[in-house]
Structure formats: structure tokens, C-alpha cells
Write a protein that holds these residues in place. Structure first.
Motif, mmCIF file in Angstrom:
data_model
loop_
_atom_site.group_PDB
_atom_site.id
_atom_site.type_symbol
_atom_site.label_atom_id
_atom_site.label_comp_id
_atom_site.label_asym_id
_atom_site.label_seq_id
_atom_site.Cartn_x
_atom_site.Cartn_y
_atom_site.Cartn_z
ATOM 1 N N GLU A 17 0.830 -1.207 0.000
ATOM 2 C CA GLU A 17 0.000 0.000 0.000
ATOM 3 C C GLU A 17 0.862 1.253 0.000
ATOM 4 O O GLU A 17 0.604 2.205 -0.754
ATOM 5 N N GLU A 18 1.900 1.260 0.829
ATOM 6 C CA GLU A 18 2.767 2.433 0.894
ATOM 7 C C GLU A 18 3.549 2.628 -0.410
ATOM 8 O O GLU A 18 3.714 3.762 -0.877
ATOM 9 N N LEU A 19 4.039 1.538 -0.990
ATOM 10 C CA LEU A 19 4.751 1.641 -2.263
ATOM 11 C C LEU A 19 3.846 2.223 -3.351
ATOM 12 O O LEU A 19 4.240 3.123 -4.100
ATOM 13 N N ALA A 20 2.625 1.702 -3.419
ATOM 14 C CA ALA A 20 1.706 2.159 -4.457
ATOM 15 C C ALA A 20 1.295 3.611 -4.244
ATOM 16 O O ALA A 20 1.164 4.382 -5.204
ATOM 17 N N ARG A 21 1.093 3.997 -2.989
ATOM 18 C CA ARG A 21 0.718 5.389 -2.714
ATOM 19 C C ARG A 21 1.810 6.350 -3.165
ATOM 20 O O ARG A 21 1.533 7.505 -3.515
ATOM 21 N N ALA A 22 3.039 5.880 -3.134
ATOM 22 C CA ALA A 22 4.163 6.724 -3.545
ATOM 23 C C ALA A 22 4.386 6.693 -5.060
ATOM 24 O O ALA A 22 5.333 7.306 -5.563
ATOM 25 N N VAL A 27 3.946 -5.102 -7.349
ATOM 26 C CA VAL A 27 3.440 -6.463 -7.500
ATOM 27 C C VAL A 27 3.672 -7.205 -6.184
ATOM 28 O O VAL A 27 4.749 -7.097 -5.582
ATOM 29 N N ILE A 28 2.655 -7.939 -5.733
ATOM 30 C CA ILE A 28 2.778 -8.831 -4.579
ATOM 31 C C ILE A 28 2.818 -10.261 -5.099
ATOM 32 O O ILE A 28 1.950 -10.672 -5.883
ATOM 33 N N ALA A 113 -12.124 -5.039 2.039
ATOM 34 C CA ALA A 113 -12.004 -3.594 1.835
ATOM 35 C C ALA A 113 -10.565 -3.203 1.540
ATOM 36 O O ALA A 113 -10.300 -2.330 0.687
ATOM 37 N N TRP A 114 -9.629 -3.844 2.200
ATOM 38 C CA TRP A 114 -8.210 -3.538 1.993
ATOM 39 C C TRP A 114 -7.772 -3.939 0.586
ATOM 40 O O TRP A 114 -7.089 -3.184 -0.111
ATOM 41 N N ALA A 119 -6.281 -2.665 -5.036
ATOM 42 C CA ALA A 119 -6.587 -2.742 -6.471
ATOM 43 C C ALA A 119 -6.768 -1.350 -7.064
ATOM 44 O O ALA A 119 -6.314 -1.070 -8.182
ATOM 45 N N SER A 120 -7.411 -0.461 -6.304
ATOM 46 C CA SER A 120 -7.622 0.903 -6.807
ATOM 47 C C SER A 120 -6.312 1.657 -6.946
ATOM 48 O O SER A 120 -6.217 2.606 -7.737
ATOM 49 N N LEU A 121 -5.303 1.239 -6.187
ATOM 50 C CA LEU A 121 -3.982 1.860 -6.269
ATOM 51 C C LEU A 121 -3.110 1.219 -7.345
ATOM 52 O O LEU A 121 -1.958 1.628 -7.539
#
Length: 402
Positions: A17-22, A27-28, A113-114, A119-121
Motif C-alpha cells: 500500500e505504501e509503495l503504491a501510494r508513492a 506487484v505482490i 475492503a483492503w 486494487a484501486s492503487l
């Protein structure tokens, strides 16, 4: 590939989540058919996500790792975990013991929800991708065969070495050790202990023992536990499991709200000829607790001695249950092998978080909070990593593990 997270548990999802927000393309890779299996298992009986208590008390539960984890927990501690749940549309409540739960109780609504947020990120999740060590890059066994990846930055979130059927098997430890990463040996944490029972205890298997104080070393822990065919397990045991694992003897104060003199006086009030079992029940002891007295205090001493025994009943243990049965593990990547950003000193561009790190804590929200906090910390640091990028390490010298 830009950013890769290996492991889809809470620490890995938080790092992603933090990587994508930045703005990192993330990829996980998860070995199992779905992510967060241990989280879902933990949430079956009510997901205890954190603990609402004073910061100093909360931090003290991490013992010698407290100063290491302190900055991460200051940034993302119990209050922030609760806000994070609410932001995912999952209101929380605090129980009488300070434990915090989602109102839905189960983990599945929170996880759905998480995953929708991830996915949205733009986070991509590849399941059944099992990391199998180093080759030309990072080697993965996938549904389509072996694949090598060489991402620019990596976050490892592979868990400890317990509950291997849910994904945490510790297989990564020798691969990292062979590349110069310090690994503390794994030990079970938050586990039950074996007890050799006599036959008469069988009818009490599955019975809880509540409202007692467990004594180990200089610790007095009020709680409850369950008598099982394998021994003793449950929250009261887990809270002192480390002390017991390290050799402290276990004793029980079965009547913590009474003094020895109170107990002695109450025992003496019994009618002439009344059985000791009846006298014990009149003290308020449940049948399972009476059975423990019969098991470990025989031959039963005179009343004046028995009173003291009820306040400190020794319980001989035969060692901890196996590592794979433990809720969590101690051991893993040592603090000295990591920078303050949780980057592996021996492998630039590779970060680690969660139960892979060498810390332990009791159940009660402490485990999950630290996994989320370290995942967030590693993900943020990895997001802003601007080094030359990950390069596959040299293979170990001939004859060494790897």
C-alpha cells in the motif's frame, strides 16, 4: 519490474500500500492460492487488531525489541491502527480488557475492503508464486513454471516459521543467511506447553480455567487458559510463554482475590467428614481447577498447608508445543543486519518486515500492530529507495548453504 513485495500477509499488504501510494508500480507475490490466510484464521473467533492502553505499557510488551520498534509504533500504533480500520469502512470497538476488534469481529470484511483499496492503487497480486531463492534474479515457482524476477526494489514479508500450512514456513532463512544476513534461530512463541496427565484428567480436556493468576519468574499474569489433551494453552499461558520457554517454572494462584489466611479460614469451616473436593468447590473453584489441585497437590496436605498450595500450585511442564503449532515465532532477521529503514545491509534494495524480524510479543493485538507498523515503515522506505536497484547476489561458496 519496479517494486516487488514477497508475501501477502498484513505486513506485506501494508508495504505494498505504501509503495503504491508513492507511485511505485507494485506487484505482490504470494505462495498460497490467496493472501492473508493467517489473518483470516486469527479472525475466525474475533480479530483482535490492536490494544488500547498507555503507550509505555504497550511498548513494554516487546521487551528488548521495544526501543527498536518504538519509532515505527509511534508512527503507526494503536490509535493509528484504529483510524486505518475506520478509513476502510470498518468501525472498531474496545473490549473491557482494552483489546480492540472490528465491529464485524471477523477479518474477512476488513480484508475485502483492503484488497479493494490496493486494487484501486494499481497493486497487482500474483498468487501461487512461491519464492525459491536466488538465481539470475529472484527465482519463483509459478503455475507456468520457473520465473526469474529482478525488480528495482524488494520488500520481503514472508512471516516467521509457524503455521506453515498457512504460508509461513521459514524456508527463506538459509537463503538469506548464505548471503550474509544474520538470522537468529527460530523458537516457538505464543504456544501451548505439554503436560503429562493422569487418566482422570481426560474428562476435563477442553475445559477453561478462569480468574487465576499465572506465576512465572517474577511475573504475575492474571488470565485464563484451557486444559487440553496435549497440555495447557490459551491467552494466560501465551502471556508468559517466553519465560516458560526459557525455563521458568509455572505455578498457579487459584484464588488471587484471597489471602492465604482467608483460604485457610474458609477451608476450616467445612463440616466434619466433608470431602476436601466439596470444600474446594465452596471456595469457588470450578471443577477443572479442583481437578488441577487433585492432579498436582497429591498427597493432599493438611488444610493449613493446602491453603498455601492453592495460592501457589506448581504445574510441571514437559516443554513447549512444536514450532509449527505456535501462533508466532521468536527469531529471524537480526536487528544488526538491518538499517533503520529495515533495509538488509547485505542486500541493498531489499527490505524486510513483519514476523521475519527478530522480535516477539504476546497475543492481544501486539503481534498484528507491529506487523502493520513494520510493513508500513519498510514500504515507505522502499518507496523512496533511489539506489542502483536490486542485483542478484553472488552464489555462496561451494559447500555452503544457499
Amino acid at each position: 519490474m519496479d517494486a516487488l513485495v514477497i508475501g501477502g500477509g498484513p505486513a506485506g499488504l501494508m508495504a505494498a500500500e505504501e509503495l503504491a501510494r508513492a507511485g511505485r508500480r507494485t506487484v505482490i507475490c504470494e505462495a498460497k492460492p490467496s493472501v492473508a490466510r493467517k489473518l483470516l484464521m486469527a479472525g475466525k473467533s474475533g480479530l483482535n487488531i490492536t490494544k488500547d492502553e498507555p503507550a509505555a505499557s504497550f511498548l513494554a510488551r516487546y521487551e528488548e525489541a521495544a526501543d527498536w520498534l518504538a519509532p515505527m509504533l509511534a508512527d503507526f500504533g494503536p490509535a493509528e491502527v484504529q483510524d486505518w480500520c475506520r478509513a476502510l469502512g470498518q468501525p472498531v470497538f474496545t473490549g473491557s480488557s482494552g483489546r480492540v476488534f472490528p465491529e464485524a469481529m471477523k477479518a474477512s470484511p476488513l480484508l475485502r475492503a483492503w484488497l479493494a483499496r490496493l486494487a484501486s492503487l494499481g497493486v497487482e497480486i500474483r498468487t501461487r508464486w512461491r519464492w525459491e531463492g536466488f538465481g539470475a534474479g529472484l527465482c519463483f515457482r509459478t503455475p507456468d513454471g520457473m520465473v526469474d524476477l529482478a525488480p528495482r526494489v524488494i520488500v520481503l514479508a514472508l512471516g516467521g516459521a509457524s503455521w506453515s500450512r498457512l504460508g509461513s514456513d521459514g524456508a527463506w532463512a538459509p537463503w538469506l543467511a548464505a548471503r550474509g544476513v544474520g538470522i537468529a534461530p527460530f523458537h516457538p512463541a505464543n504456544m501451548g506447553f505439554r503436560v503429562t496427565w493422569s487418566a482422570h484428567m481426560a474428562r476435563h480436556f477442553g475445559s477453561p480455567v478462569k480468574g487465576v493468576v499465572l506465576l512465572a519468574g517474577d511475573r504475575r499474569e492474571r488470565g485464563e487458559f484451557v486444559i487440553s489433551a496435549r497440555g495447557l494453552e490459551g491467552g494466560g499461558i501465551y502471556a508468559i510463554a517466553r519465560l516458560l520457554r526459557e525455563g521458568a517454572p509455572l505455578a498457579l494462584d487459584l484464588l488471587p482475590d484471597l489471602t492465604v489466611d482467608d483460604v485457610r479460614a474458609r477451608l476450616a469451616r467445612g463440616r466434619a467428614g466433608e470431602s476436601l473436593a466439596n470444600r474446594l468447590r465452596k471456595l469457588g473453584l470450578a471443577p477443572a481447577a479442583v481437578a488441577l489441585v487433585q492432579e498436582f497437590a497429591r498427597p493432599l496436605p493438611p488444610i493449613e498447608v493446602l491453603a498455601a498450595r492453592l495460592k501457589e500450585l506448581p504445574v510441571p511442564l514437559d516443554g513447549p508445543r512444536p514450532l509449527d503449532e505456535a501462533i508466532s515465532t521468536a527469531g529471524g532477521i537480526t536487528r544488526e543486519s538491518l538499517t533503520d529503514s529495515l533495509e538488509l545491509r547485505a542486500l541493498p534494495g531489499v527490505f524486510a518486515c513483519g514476523e521475519m524480524l527478530d522480535w516477539e510479543a504476546p497475543t492481544g493485538g501486539y503481534l498484528l500492530t507491529a506487523c502493520l507498523a513494520t510493513g508500513r515503515h519498510a514500504g515507505r522506505a522502499a518507496a523512496f529507495f533511489n539506489g542502483p536497484g536490486f542485483r542478484a547476489p553472488e552464489p555462496p561458496p561451494s559447500g555452503s548453504a544457499g
